[in-house]
Design a protein around this motif. Sequence first.
Motif, PDB file in Angstrom:
ATOM      1  N   CYS A 181      -4.049   2.875  -0.735  1.00 33.53           N
ATOM      2  CA  CYS A 181      -4.186   1.863  -1.767  1.00 33.53           C
ATOM      3  C   CYS A 181      -2.830   1.595  -2.415  1.00 33.53           C
ATOM      4  O   CYS A 181      -1.829   2.187  -2.030  1.00 33.53           O
ATOM      5  CB  CYS A 181      -5.251   2.218  -2.801  1.00 33.53           C
ATOM      6  SG  CYS A 181      -5.306   3.904  -3.315  1.00 33.53           S
TER       7      CYS A 181
ATOM      8  N   LEU B 102       0.858  -1.193   0.000  1.00 28.51           N
ATOM      9  CA  LEU B 102       0.000   0.000   0.000  1.00 28.51           C
ATOM     10  C   LEU B 102       0.889   1.237   0.000  1.00 28.51           C
ATOM     11  O   LEU B 102       1.114   1.866   1.028  1.00 28.51           O
ATOM     12  CB  LEU B 102      -0.935  -0.016   1.213  1.00 28.51           C
ATOM     13  CG  LEU B 102      -1.894  -1.208   1.266  1.00 28.51           C
ATOM     14  CD1 LEU B 102      -2.676  -1.207   2.565  1.00 28.51           C
ATOM     15  CD2 LEU B 102      -2.825  -1.203   0.068  1.00 28.51           C
TER      16      LEU B 102
ATOM     17  N   TYR C 164      -5.964   4.364  -6.729  1.00 31.25           N
ATOM     18  CA  TYR C 164      -6.683   5.487  -6.131  1.00 31.25           C
ATOM     19  C   TYR C 164      -7.690   6.065  -7.125  1.00 31.25           C
ATOM     20  O   TYR C 164      -8.828   6.380  -6.757  1.00 31.25           O
ATOM     21  CB  TYR C 164      -5.721   6.575  -5.662  1.00 31.25           C
ATOM     22  CG  TYR C 164      -6.449   7.751  -5.062  1.00 31.25           C
ATOM     23  CD1 TYR C 164      -7.147   7.610  -3.867  1.00 31.25           C
ATOM     24  CD2 TYR C 164      -6.469   8.981  -5.705  1.00 31.25           C
ATOM     25  CE1 TYR C 164      -7.840   8.669  -3.321  1.00 31.25           C
ATOM     26  CE2 TYR C 164      -7.167  10.047  -5.165  1.00 31.25           C
ATOM     27  CZ  TYR C 164      -7.855   9.884  -3.975  1.00 31.25           C
ATOM     28  OH  TYR C 164      -8.550  10.944  -3.435  1.00 31.25           O
TER      29      TYR C 164
ATOM     30  N   PHE D 295     -10.602   3.927  -7.064  1.00 26.91           N
ATOM     31  CA  PHE D 295     -11.376   4.209  -5.844  1.00 26.91           C
ATOM     32  C   PHE D 295     -12.312   5.394  -6.083  1.00 26.91           C
ATOM     33  O   PHE D 295     -13.489   5.347  -5.741  1.00 26.91           O
ATOM     34  CB  PHE D 295     -10.417   4.487  -4.676  1.00 26.91           C
ATOM     35  CG  PHE D 295     -11.061   5.137  -3.486  1.00 26.91           C
ATOM     36  CD1 PHE D 295     -11.747   4.384  -2.547  1.00 26.91           C
ATOM     37  CD2 PHE D 295     -10.980   6.519  -3.302  1.00 26.91           C
ATOM     38  CE1 PHE D 295     -12.347   4.983  -1.452  1.00 26.91           C
ATOM     39  CE2 PHE D 295     -11.572   7.127  -2.204  1.00 26.91           C
ATOM     40  CZ  PHE D 295     -12.258   6.362  -1.284  1.00 26.91           C
TER      41      PHE D 295
ATOM     42  N   ASP E 265     -10.380   0.509   1.437  1.00 26.76           N
ATOM     43  CA  ASP E 265      -9.378   1.528   1.119  1.00 26.76           C
ATOM     44  C   ASP E 265      -9.424   2.690   2.108  1.00 26.76           C
ATOM     45  O   ASP E 265      -8.431   3.370   2.319  1.00 26.76           O
ATOM     46  CB  ASP E 265      -9.576   2.087  -0.292  1.00 26.76           C
ATOM     47  CG  ASP E 265      -9.282   1.070  -1.385  1.00 26.76           C
ATOM     48  OD1 ASP E 265      -8.456   0.172  -1.140  1.00 26.76           O
ATOM     49  OD2 ASP E 265      -9.873   1.178  -2.472  1.00 26.76           O
TER      50      ASP E 265
END
Length: 152
Positions: free
Chosen positions: A112, A63, A118, A121, A93
């Motif tokens: 993430c 991550l 991202y 996301f 996340d």
Amino acid sequence: MHLDDRDRRILSLLQADSRISNADLAEAVGMSTSALWRRVRQMEEAGVIERYGVVVNPTAVGLGFQAIVHVQLTRHDPDKIVEFIRAVENNTDVQDCYATTGQSDYHLRVMCRDLDAYNQFLESFLFRLPAVASAQTNVVLRTVKRTRSVHF
């Protein structure tokens, strides 16, 4: 529950190392193991100790991207807020979420894999929530201080 100095010492030691043995913890605070066990059990039952755990290095588990996301809602319809909160609570996340005063309604700490993850996301999750009007992202360049312990 009223905490005395010994309770505070127990909590500090447990926050530093939740795997410390009861015998070592009892010795460190000057108590018998049975008295210590009762004291810790009381703090657990009172909700002072919520849980035990480990601190994981995010980079070591892949991550490498972290951001603070400032979210503004379209409206403050209670049903939409509940839907937003439930979605955030269930999204892995999102590490932390705070309802705040000021320009933004909520602040999320998101972790993430990378920038592509991202973006996924944002597109697949955050911007699909009906309550979300906008989001501003601040990318975390480096962690200066990361504390999970409560100091009192």
